[in-house]
Write a protein that holds these residues in place. Structure first.
Motif, PDB file in Angstrom:
ATOM      1  N   ASN A 185      25.278 -10.785  21.943  1.00 60.36           N
ATOM      2  CA  ASN A 185      25.940 -11.576  22.975  1.00 60.36           C
ATOM      3  C   ASN A 185      26.609 -10.674  24.012  1.00 60.36           C
ATOM      4  O   ASN A 185      27.741 -10.890  24.434  1.00 60.36           O
ATOM      5  N   SER A 186      25.883  -9.640  24.398  1.00 58.99           N
ATOM      6  CA  SER A 186      26.276  -8.664  25.425  1.00 58.99           C
ATOM      7  C   SER A 186      27.422  -7.754  25.008  1.00 58.99           C
ATOM      8  O   SER A 186      27.899  -6.964  25.820  1.00 58.99           O
ATOM      9  N   SER A 187      27.893  -7.836  23.772  1.00 56.54           N
ATOM     10  CA  SER A 187      28.922  -6.932  23.275  1.00 56.54           C
ATOM     11  C   SER A 187      28.264  -5.779  22.518  1.00 56.54           C
ATOM     12  O   SER A 187      27.372  -6.007  21.702  1.00 56.54           O
ATOM     13  N   PRO A 188      28.679  -4.537  22.773  1.00 59.46           N
ATOM     14  CA  PRO A 188      28.084  -3.403  22.053  1.00 59.46           C
ATOM     15  C   PRO A 188      28.363  -3.493  20.554  1.00 59.46           C
ATOM     16  O   PRO A 188      29.456  -3.880  20.138  1.00 59.46           O
ATOM     17  N   THR A 189      27.369  -3.139  19.759  1.00 51.75           N
ATOM     18  CA  THR A 189      27.534  -3.019  18.308  1.00 51.75           C
ATOM     19  C   THR A 189      27.182  -1.580  17.948  1.00 51.75           C
ATOM     20  O   THR A 189      26.062  -1.304  17.490  1.00 51.75           O
ATOM     21  N   PRO A 190      28.109  -0.649  18.157  1.00 44.16           N
ATOM     22  CA  PRO A 190      27.789   0.772  17.995  1.00 44.16           C
ATOM     23  C   PRO A 190      27.367   1.165  16.589  1.00 44.16           C
ATOM     24  O   PRO A 190      26.691   2.186  16.416  1.00 44.16           O
ATOM     25  N   ASP A 191      27.743   0.376  15.584  1.00 39.77           N
ATOM     26  CA  ASP A 191      27.352   0.686  14.215  1.00 39.77           C
ATOM     27  C   ASP A 191      26.169  -0.150  13.746  1.00 39.77           C
ATOM     28  O   ASP A 191      25.872  -0.219  12.547  1.00 39.77           O
ATOM     29  N   GLY A 192      25.493  -0.803  14.690  1.00 44.74           N
ATOM     30  CA  GLY A 192      24.249  -1.506  14.362  1.00 44.74           C
ATOM     31  C   GLY A 192      24.480  -2.845  13.698  1.00 44.74           C
ATOM     32  O   GLY A 192      25.356  -3.620  14.073  1.00 44.74           O
ATOM     33  N   GLY A 193      23.643  -3.112  12.707  1.00 40.79           N
ATOM     34  CA  GLY A 193      23.711  -4.393  12.007  1.00 40.79           C
ATOM     35  C   GLY A 193      22.332  -4.980  11.802  1.00 40.79           C
ATOM     36  O   GLY A 193      21.307  -4.278  11.876  1.00 40.79           O
ATOM     37  N   THR A 194      22.282  -6.278  11.583  1.00 41.66           N
ATOM     38  CA  THR A 194      21.025  -6.917  11.208  1.00 41.66           C
ATOM     39  C   THR A 194      19.980  -6.850  12.319  1.00 41.66           C
ATOM     40  O   THR A 194      18.783  -6.753  12.043  1.00 41.66           O
ATOM     41  N   HIS A 195      20.395  -6.897  13.586  1.00 39.24           N
ATOM     42  CA  HIS A 195      19.422  -6.826  14.681  1.00 39.24           C
ATOM     43  C   HIS A 195      18.809  -5.432  14.785  1.00 39.24           C
ATOM     44  O   HIS A 195      17.607  -5.287  15.038  1.00 39.24           O
ATOM     45  N   ALA A 196      19.639  -4.384  14.583  1.00 37.58           N
ATOM     46  CA  ALA A 196      19.118  -3.015  14.625  1.00 37.58           C
ATOM     47  C   ALA A 196      18.199  -2.739  13.445  1.00 37.58           C
ATOM     48  O   ALA A 196      17.171  -2.057  13.581  1.00 37.58           O
ATOM     49  N   GLU A 197      18.543  -3.277  12.288  1.00 44.82           N
ATOM     50  CA  GLU A 197      17.673  -3.126  11.116  1.00 44.82           C
ATOM     51  C   GLU A 197      16.337  -3.822  11.342  1.00 44.82           C
ATOM     52  O   GLU A 197      15.266  -3.300  10.988  1.00 44.82           O
ATOM     53  N   GLY A 198      16.380  -5.012  11.951  1.00 43.59           N
ATOM     54  CA  GLY A 198      15.146  -5.728  12.248  1.00 43.59           C
ATOM     55  C   GLY A 198      14.268  -4.975  13.222  1.00 43.59           C
ATOM     56  O   GLY A 198      13.026  -4.952  13.086  1.00 43.59           O
ATOM     57  N   LEU A 199      14.883  -4.325  14.235  1.00 42.21           N
ATOM     58  CA  LEU A 199      14.111  -3.520  15.183  1.00 42.21           C
ATOM     59  C   LEU A 199      13.337  -2.434  14.452  1.00 42.21           C
ATOM     60  O   LEU A 199      12.128  -2.249  14.673  1.00 42.21           O
ATOM     61  N   ARG A 200      13.997  -1.708  13.580  1.00 47.92           N
ATOM     62  CA  ARG A 200      13.341  -0.603  12.878  1.00 47.92           C
ATOM     63  C   ARG A 200      12.235  -1.106  11.950  1.00 47.92           C
ATOM     64  O   ARG A 200      11.163  -0.493  11.861  1.00 47.92           O
ATOM     65  N   GLN A 201      12.483  -2.205  11.291  1.00 43.13           N
ATOM     66  CA  GLN A 201      11.442  -2.752  10.410  1.00 43.13           C
ATOM     67  C   GLN A 201      10.220  -3.183  11.207  1.00 43.13           C
ATOM     68  O   GLN A 201       9.081  -2.950  10.806  1.00 43.13           O
ATOM     69  N   GLY A 202      10.451  -3.825  12.344  1.00 47.17           N
ATOM     70  CA  GLY A 202       9.335  -4.258  13.176  1.00 47.17           C
ATOM     71  C   GLY A 202       8.550  -3.098  13.747  1.00 47.17           C
ATOM     72  O   GLY A 202       7.314  -3.134  13.808  1.00 47.17           O
ATOM     73  N   LEU A 203       9.258  -2.037  14.181  1.00 51.31           N
ATOM     74  CA  LEU A 203       8.574  -0.847  14.686  1.00 51.31           C
ATOM     75  C   LEU A 203       7.713  -0.209  13.599  1.00 51.31           C
ATOM     76  O   LEU A 203       6.560   0.177  13.854  1.00 51.31           O
ATOM     77  N   ALA A 204       8.270  -0.075  12.397  1.00 55.92           N
ATOM     78  CA  ALA A 204       7.518   0.534  11.306  1.00 55.92           C
ATOM     79  C   ALA A 204       6.258  -0.270  10.981  1.00 55.92           C
ATOM     80  O   ALA A 204       5.189   0.300  10.744  1.00 55.92           O
TER      81      ALA A 204
END
Length: 381
Positions: A269-288
């Protein structure tokens, strides 16, 4: 226990109400009584104007640092009704605002205009509507001039000018670059946003930057990758799509570079999440999944921990993942990590796998270049 123990009862409790509480403990509302707090005041005031643009009610936001130390925030949307302006300026919300996907929260707590009013030595509102300018003035949160017509006006809009109280902030000063970084970031993440930041504090030519990026996260990745070495593929890959299962949208943009390391920024929601979370984990899984499907056995499989050295898809990667959710769930008071159900991780992963996989199928030359880059990185590791 010491015989000289301290007696403590209800008479020792000090109850602070309304804007008095903000002035007594400013750090609780804007983070500090120094430069960081000054920046948060700007964001708290700009919050409302930015959301007017994103809602389609205004076209642009202008933020100006004036020569006398004040800050002026103006938009060209419908003027605030007098009753609403009074509520926003003089009443502390009952709790922290939890923004849905269509609302941007710039400030720390979404408490907005009342915080700026309480912590300013002077604050003025100018409302333009029905061909008339209406002014209202406050000092340290207290009204000193009630609403009064101040001549004719063309168009509509709201302008709020405030001067931070030196009794609170001392000699702290705004840093143009800090404000510019956040407004630039917001414009990258919200294509409709148009913000101009101008610095008139010196007698020299004013410094001004306009932030408007119709290509969204793609332009963000191009900006971030400017010093990341030669790109492996010429175009930034990106997409945005609705994911009903997670109750929101995901936007992803990325490009691999021929340089070590990675830079992945995540937002909720346009707020930085510098320590990641579920969306960042999903990005990496999708890339792999997408890279693995194209490369087969030529690329080392990802480890169980996406952040480990064996997780090869991050080598040379510059990427942005931004989710906008109806009900975002954060871990911790700092909102540095996005939590929430597994549907967020799975929704982002599936979207990335499908979109990047389709791109690889259409452009096998780019896919081969990416795989070759990752193989070189895995051999160096």
């Amino acid at each position: 226990m010491s015989k000289d123990h301290i007696e403590y009862d209800a008479s020792h409790i000090q109850v602070l109400e309304g804007l008095e509480a903000i002035r007594k403990r400013p750090g609780m509302y804007v983070g500090s009584d120094g430069e960081r707090g000054l920046h948060q005041l700007v964001f708290e005031v700009a919050d409302r104007a930015v959301n007017e643009v994103l809602a389609g009610r205004a076209g642009a936001v202008d933020v100006t640092l004036t020569a006398d130390g004040s800050v002026r925030v103006a938009d060209d949307g419908p003027a605030l009704p007098a009753e609403e302006a009074d509520a926003l300026l003089c009443r502390l919300p009952a709790g922290r605002r939890h923004a849905g996907r269509h609302v941007v929260a710039l400030g720390l707590g979404g408490t907005g205009l009342c915080v700026a009013n309480a912590l300013s030595s002077r604050l003025t509102t100018e409302l333009r509507h029905d061909g008339v300018r209406v002014l209202r003035e406050y000092e340290r949160g207290e009204e000193v001039t009630p609403p009064a017509p101040a001549g004719p006006a063309s168009g509509t809009g709201t302008m709020i000018t405030f001067r931070p109280d030196p009794e609170i902030f001392g000699t702290a000063a705004y840093a143009f670059d800090v404000l510019a970084d956040r407004f630039r970031e917001l414009a990258f993440l919200n294509r409709a946003l148009d913000v101009t930041l101008t610095d008139r504090r010196t007698a020299a030519e004013p410094r001004s930057e306009r932030f408007r990026f119709p290509d969204g996260a793609r332009e963000f990745v191009a900006f971030l990758g400017a010093g990341a070495g030669a790109p492996v593929h010429p175009e930034v890959f990106g997409f945005e799509r609705e994911v009903p299962a997670m109750g929101g949208t995901v936007e992803v943009a990325l490009r691999w570079h021929d340089s070590p390391g990675e830079r992945v920024l995540s937002f909720a929601n346009s707020s930085p999440t510098p320590d990641g979370g579920t969306h960042a984990e999903g990005l990496r899984q999708g890339l792999a999944a997408a890279v693995g499907a194209f490369a087969g056995a030529r690329v080392p499989p990802p480890s169980a921990e996406p952040g480990s050295a064996a997780f090869g898809v991050g080598e040379g990667l510059v990427a942005v993942v931004s989710v906008k959710l109806d009900r975002p769930e954060f871990r911790g008071v700092a909102h540095a990590v996005l939590g929430g159900p597994a549907s967020v991780r799975g929704g982002v992963a599936e979207a990335v796998r499908e979109e990047l996989g389709a791109r690889f199928a259409r452009d096998r030359e780019t896919a081969a270049a990416v795989v070759g880059r990752l193989l070189r990185g895995s051999r160096r590791a």
